[in-house]
Design a protein around this motif. Structure first.
Motif, PDB file in Angstrom:
ATOM      1  N   ARG B 273       0.824  -1.209   0.000  1.00  0.00           N
ATOM      2  CA  ARG B 273       0.000   0.000   0.000  1.00  0.00           C
ATOM      3  C   ARG B 273       0.864   1.267   0.000  1.00  0.00           C
ATOM      4  N   GLY B 274       2.187   1.093  -0.141  1.00  0.00           N
ATOM      5  CA  GLY B 274       3.082   2.247  -0.204  1.00  0.00           C
ATOM      6  C   GLY B 274       3.204   2.978   1.126  1.00  0.00           C
ATOM      7  N   LEU B 275       3.010   2.251   2.257  1.00  0.00           N
ATOM      8  CA  LEU B 275       2.974   2.934   3.548  1.00  0.00           C
ATOM      9  C   LEU B 275       4.206   2.702   4.424  1.00  0.00           C
ATOM     10  N   THR B 276       5.189   1.928   3.917  1.00  0.00           N
ATOM     11  CA  THR B 276       6.367   1.710   4.780  1.00  0.00           C
ATOM     12  C   THR B 276       7.194   2.982   4.906  1.00  0.00           C
ATOM     13  N   ARG B 329      -2.779  -4.528  19.391  1.00  0.00           N
ATOM     14  CA  ARG B 329      -2.118  -3.341  18.852  1.00  0.00           C
ATOM     15  C   ARG B 329      -1.710  -3.574  17.403  1.00  0.00           C
ATOM     16  N   TYR B 330      -1.239  -4.791  17.110  1.00  0.00           N
ATOM     17  CA  TYR B 330      -0.737  -4.973  15.760  1.00  0.00           C
ATOM     18  C   TYR B 330      -1.848  -5.242  14.746  1.00  0.00           C
ATOM     19  N   THR B 331      -2.953  -5.845  15.170  1.00  0.00           N
ATOM     20  CA  THR B 331      -4.060  -5.975  14.212  1.00  0.00           C
ATOM     21  C   THR B 331      -4.726  -4.609  13.995  1.00  0.00           C
ATOM     22  N   GLU B 332      -4.673  -3.739  14.999  1.00  0.00           N
ATOM     23  CA  GLU B 332      -5.195  -2.377  14.788  1.00  0.00           C
ATOM     24  C   GLU B 332      -4.282  -1.586  13.850  1.00  0.00           C
ATOM     25  N   LEU B 333      -2.989  -1.919  13.856  1.00  0.00           N
ATOM     26  CA  LEU B 333      -2.088  -1.318  12.864  1.00  0.00           C
ATOM     27  C   LEU B 333      -2.482  -1.795  11.463  1.00  0.00           C
ATOM     28  N   ALA B 334      -2.828  -3.070  11.356  1.00  0.00           N
ATOM     29  CA  ALA B 334      -3.297  -3.588  10.058  1.00  0.00           C
ATOM     30  C   ALA B 334      -4.527  -2.808   9.606  1.00  0.00           C
ATOM     31  N   ALA B 335      -5.422  -2.531  10.552  1.00  0.00           N
ATOM     32  CA  ALA B 335      -6.631  -1.772  10.214  1.00  0.00           C
ATOM     33  C   ALA B 335      -6.261  -0.379   9.712  1.00  0.00           C
ATOM     34  N   GLU B 336      -5.266   0.223  10.356  1.00  0.00           N
ATOM     35  CA  GLU B 336      -4.836   1.558   9.946  1.00  0.00           C
ATOM     36  C   GLU B 336      -4.229   1.519   8.539  1.00  0.00           C
ATOM     37  N   ILE B 337      -3.463   0.477   8.281  1.00  0.00           N
ATOM     38  CA  ILE B 337      -2.845   0.337   6.959  1.00  0.00           C
ATOM     39  C   ILE B 337      -3.917   0.122   5.889  1.00  0.00           C
ATOM     40  N   GLY B 339      -6.998   1.111   6.009  1.00  0.00           N
ATOM     41  CA  GLY B 339      -7.789   2.334   5.831  1.00  0.00           C
ATOM     42  C   GLY B 339      -9.186   2.025   5.331  1.00  0.00           C
ATOM     43  N   PRO B 340      -9.629   2.731   4.298  1.00  0.00           N
ATOM     44  CA  PRO B 340     -10.995   2.562   3.813  1.00  0.00           C
ATOM     45  C   PRO B 340     -11.291   1.138   3.322  1.00  0.00           C
ATOM     46  N   GLU B 341     -10.233   0.397   2.937  1.00  0.00           N
ATOM     47  CA  GLU B 341     -10.448  -0.990   2.480  1.00  0.00           C
ATOM     48  C   GLU B 341     -11.098  -1.840   3.556  1.00  0.00           C
ATOM     49  N   LEU B 342     -10.868  -1.416   4.809  1.00  0.00           N
ATOM     50  CA  LEU B 342     -11.409  -2.154   5.952  1.00  0.00           C
ATOM     51  C   LEU B 342     -12.937  -2.181   5.936  1.00  0.00           C
ATOM     52  N   LEU B 343     -13.508  -1.155   5.325  1.00  0.00           N
ATOM     53  CA  LEU B 343     -14.960  -0.999   5.409  1.00  0.00           C
ATOM     54  C   LEU B 343     -15.712  -2.021   4.566  1.00  0.00           C
ATOM     55  N   ALA B 344     -15.078  -2.506   3.519  1.00  0.00           N
ATOM     56  CA  ALA B 344     -15.723  -3.499   2.657  1.00  0.00           C
ATOM     57  C   ALA B 344     -14.735  -4.626   2.385  1.00  0.00           C
ATOM     58  N   PRO B 345     -14.549  -5.499   3.392  1.00  0.00           N
ATOM     59  CA  PRO B 345     -13.513  -6.530   3.285  1.00  0.00           C
ATOM     60  C   PRO B 345     -13.756  -7.469   2.101  1.00  0.00           C
ATOM     61  N   THR B 346     -12.665  -7.808   1.431  1.00  0.00           N
ATOM     62  CA  THR B 346     -12.770  -8.721   0.287  1.00  0.00           C
ATOM     63  C   THR B 346     -11.746  -9.845   0.427  1.00  0.00           C
TER      64      THR B 346
END
Lengths: 349, 419
Positions: B273-276, B329-337, B339-346
């Protein structure tokens, strides 16, 4: 598989802890108890445990040096251990045979005091280095040098052309500054055409990593002392007809810190072993140990003030001395965020 | 100090690696790479393979049909299974082999051992744990399920809840109150109860992730033989504590292996996702990497203690807090990464796993959502974070206990709610 301190190491720790309990006073001599440092060096070899015996060291490993620094951090001993050990480490790793032979024995014997004129990694940035080499002499002012005002031997980064090279200097003027840390005061150091001996341009990262581990050990000791003091007070302080330590609000805060302290202890032990074995793992273990110990020390010192209540915010109580030392250690060699950035880049994130 | 494994352990590791290479299906990429509907079938076949090779019941002595592995061999086996992403047994084996089997070996009668142990081994008896109740969670000793002796049988009435793998079990070990006049910890008895009888009803509970892993178990005049007691009538609390002591041990070093693997997956997600290069994400990823290293260092220290025969004390409480709080904490980091993709999981989910995702789990947003939701459970089951902090505060730091309001005969603690 034996990842634990052995009986000899435990015994060594116990004896230095007991010596410091009897002799170390954080408020002694305006942050510099020279006599105490002399005794620590002669009786315990505190300055050079892992230096080779040919240079006056103890021939042990960084695991033992870390044990000493942990106990000094626990006792808030007002001695120039950090500066001396850091300067000696630089000379040991990067000095030529002649420099090592000349500089190390008096430093390790406690006859002379060392200082490292480097607060963070950024002080190695050529754009920021305040000292310039001109031929064989150095000129410039370093604003913050831990225990610079009591030092005889200074290791200082200096610009040689466009490169930064560590030099050993013995002629300098130092002026003690107001210091956050009252047990490890700082000075401004001025060099004016001072003769300097360059060290090799070796692996500075490796040097910094070993120093990170040793500083982490100091922070670990401070953290343990603070949690211990908070827990002891929570036992004896009675409010609402109960010891306050029986309240979950206090108990759980202490428990959370105990978890972090345990993590810091494991991280320092591993990192010191990695330094002892000169393992490639030191590159990750050192920044992990540094920030885990720093964050834990700051959190434990802050909790100690809070749990002690009003008395913890008085000048006469030691709680603020620990807080000052923890904050200083957390800033030295780079903040915790900086350690995590070092870790991230080394892991290829 | 030395963090290398002894040569014998490394020889054993080589043997296990050969076994895994020869016995896992061709192209094996971990349980997480299997379609969810094939996992149960694979687990059954794999358990048979382990059994044929003497690799189930690794902690049992050989005289009871176990593998009789040394402590370090059990650790090495768990490590290699964790690395390969292969299960260590079937769904009920943790209860049957790890917990009950070891408890029977220590506290059971000769008759109980000779009857139950072979049936646990063969998979004929599949066990689950009847501990928690709707009104007895953190306060387990406040349980109200009653057992009354009727001739040569116990008659059991009450309800258990959060019974993992209850729907695939045919036996349940039950903590039941047999003496309401005794203080709460003293009137409890540990019973072995067959589930295939009219008085036992299992109802699945759908969890927050939408899966059904745990159950309610209702006892209405259920019966079991009078001699199917472990640790004596009224001695159930001690038996329960003995049993909980068998929960860890062999798993001392696998936590770090599993979380390190899953962190690689998260770093890959961030990179994709280009976030590192985002400073906050980098900082948080580095914190996660450091925490996984701490788990590893703690594991090496725990293994050392195990090999030196030292008891872990409050160390289990620290381990539990470290991994479960980290997991959130680390799964919430995954959620942050995400972002909006979290709202409609695929994409595919992570499967029904209570802890970290299995080897081979796809890097899909749905898999991360599953993990994110399951992480909420980690700080509740097996002793909530609050219970662990109390244990650390009182046992490790020696802080005074809170005044208690539950002394005296159990029946008088909450009149009107009595069993």
């Amino acid at each position: 598989m034996d990842f634990a301190y052995d009986a000899e190491q435990d015994q060594f720790r116990a004896s230095i802890r007991s010596f410091l309990a009897d002799h170390a006073d954080p408020r002694a001599a305006d942050g510099h108890d020279g006599l105490l440092w002399q005794r620590l060096c002669t009786d315990f070899g505190a300055a050079g445990l892992h230096a080779p015996e040919e240079h006056g060291g103890g021939g042990f490993t960084p695991v033992e040096t870390a044990l000493v620094l942990e106990e000094l951090g626990r006792a808030l001993a007002p001695v120039p251990a950090w500066g001396t050990v850091a300067a000696a480490e630089a000379v040991l790793r990067l000095g030529g045979a002649d420099v090592r032979k000349e500089v190390l024995p008096p430093l390790l014997a406690g006859e002379r005091i060392g200082a490292l004129a480097l607060v963070t990694e950024a002080d190695l940035d050529p754009a920021r280095v305040p000292v310039r080499a001109d031929g064989e002499t150095l000129t410039g002012t370093v604003p913050v040098v831990p225990n610079g005002h009591v030092a005889d031997v200074l290791v200082v980064p200096a610009l040689v052309g466009d490169r930064v090279v560590l030099h050993v200097v013995t002629e300098f003027e130092a002026e003690r500054q107001d210091s956050l840390d009252l047990t490890r005061p700082v000075a401004a150091v001025r060099l004016t055409d001072a003769p300097g001996t360059p060290l090799d341009e070796g692996d500075l990262d490796r040097l910094l990593d070993v120093l990170r581990v040793l500083l982490a050990a100091d922070l670990l000791g401070t953290a343990g002392a603070c949690l211990g003091a908070a827990v002891a007070y929570a036992h004896t302080r009675v409010q609402f007809n109960r010891p306050i330590g029986s309240f979950q609000a206090v108990k759980h805060r202490c428990a959370e810190l105990a978890v972090e302290l345990d993590a810091a202890r494991a991280a320092v032990m591993f990192a010191a072993l990695a330094a002892a074995e000169d393992s490639p793992e030191l590159a990750t273990a050192a920044p992990v140990a540094k920030f885990q110990a720093a964050d834990t020390a700051v959190a434990c010192a802050a909790a100690s003030i809070q749990i002690h209540g009003g008395i913890g915010f008085t000048r006469e109580h030691d709680a603020h001395l620990f807080y000052r030392r923890a904050l200083t250690g957390a800033a030295l060699l780079g903040s915790s965020a900086r350690q995590r950035e070092v870790l991230a880049s080394r892991l290829g994130f | 100090m030395d963090i290398t494994y002894p040569p014998d352990a490394e020889r054993f590791r080589a043997r296990i690696r050969t076994f895994l290479a020869e016995n896992l299906p061709a192209g094996w990429a971990g349980v997480g790479a299997l379609p969810p509907d094939e996992r149960a079938e694979f687990a059954t076949r794999w358990r048979a393979t382990l059994a044929e090779n003497g690799l189930v019941a690794v902690s049992w002595p050989k005289e009871y049909g176990g593998a009789g592995l040394t402590d370090v061999e059990q650790v090495v086996l768990a490590e290699e299974l964790a690395r390969a992403g292969a299960p260590s047994g079937g769904e009920n084996d943790g209860f049957g082999i790890g917990m009950l089997g070891n408890t029977l070996i220590q506290l059971g009668t000769e008759e109980q051992k000779s009857y139950f142990l072979p049936r646990i081994l063969s998979g004929e008896h599949r066990w689950c744990q009847g501990y928690s109740e709707p009104d007895a969670g953190s306060d387990l000793a406040g349980l109200r399920t009653r057992a009354v002796l009727d001739g040569d049988e116990w008659v059991i009435d009450g309800q258990k809840i959060w019974t993992s793998a209850g729907h695939t079990a045919n036996w349940i070990f039950v903590l039941a109150r047999t003496d309401p006049a005794a203080p709460k910890h003293k009137g409890i008895t540990f019973l072995l109860v067959p589930m295939e009888q009219p008085g036992v009803e299992v109802r699945p509970i759908v969890n927050a992730a939408g899966h059904s892993l745990f159950n309610e178990v209702f006892f209405t005049g259920a019966r079991t033989r009078a001699d199917l007691v472990v640790g004596g009538v009224g001695g159930g609390w001690r038996t329960a504590m003995t049993l909980l002591g068998f929960e860890r041990g062999g798993q001392v070093t696998t936590q770090a292996i599993e979380f390190a693997r899953d962190l690689d997956r998260l770093v890959e997600l961030a990179r994709d996702r280009g976030l590192t290069s985002d400073p906050r994400i980098r900082d948080e990823l580095a914190w996660c990497a450091a925490r996984v290293q701490v788990m590893r260092y703690r594991g090496l220290r725990g293994l050392t203690a195990l090999l030196q025969g030292r008891t872990p004390g409050a160390d289990g409480a620290i381990s539990k807090l470290v991994w479960s709080e980290y997991f959130q904490r680390y799964t919430e980091l995954a959620a942050e990464i995400l972002g909006p993709e979290l709202l409609a999981p695929t994409g595919p989910g992570s499967g029904e796993v209570l802890r970290v995702a299995e080897v081979g789990t796809p890097n899909s947003s749905r898999a991360w959502v599953d993990e994110l939701l399951y992480a909420r459970a980690g700080t509740i089951y097996a002793g909530s974070s609050q219970v662990q902090r109390t244990i650390i505060g009182e046992q490790l730091l020696g802080l005074p206990r809170e005044p208690r309001l539950d002394g005296g005969p159990f029946a008088e603690i909450r009149p009107g709610k009595g069993a």
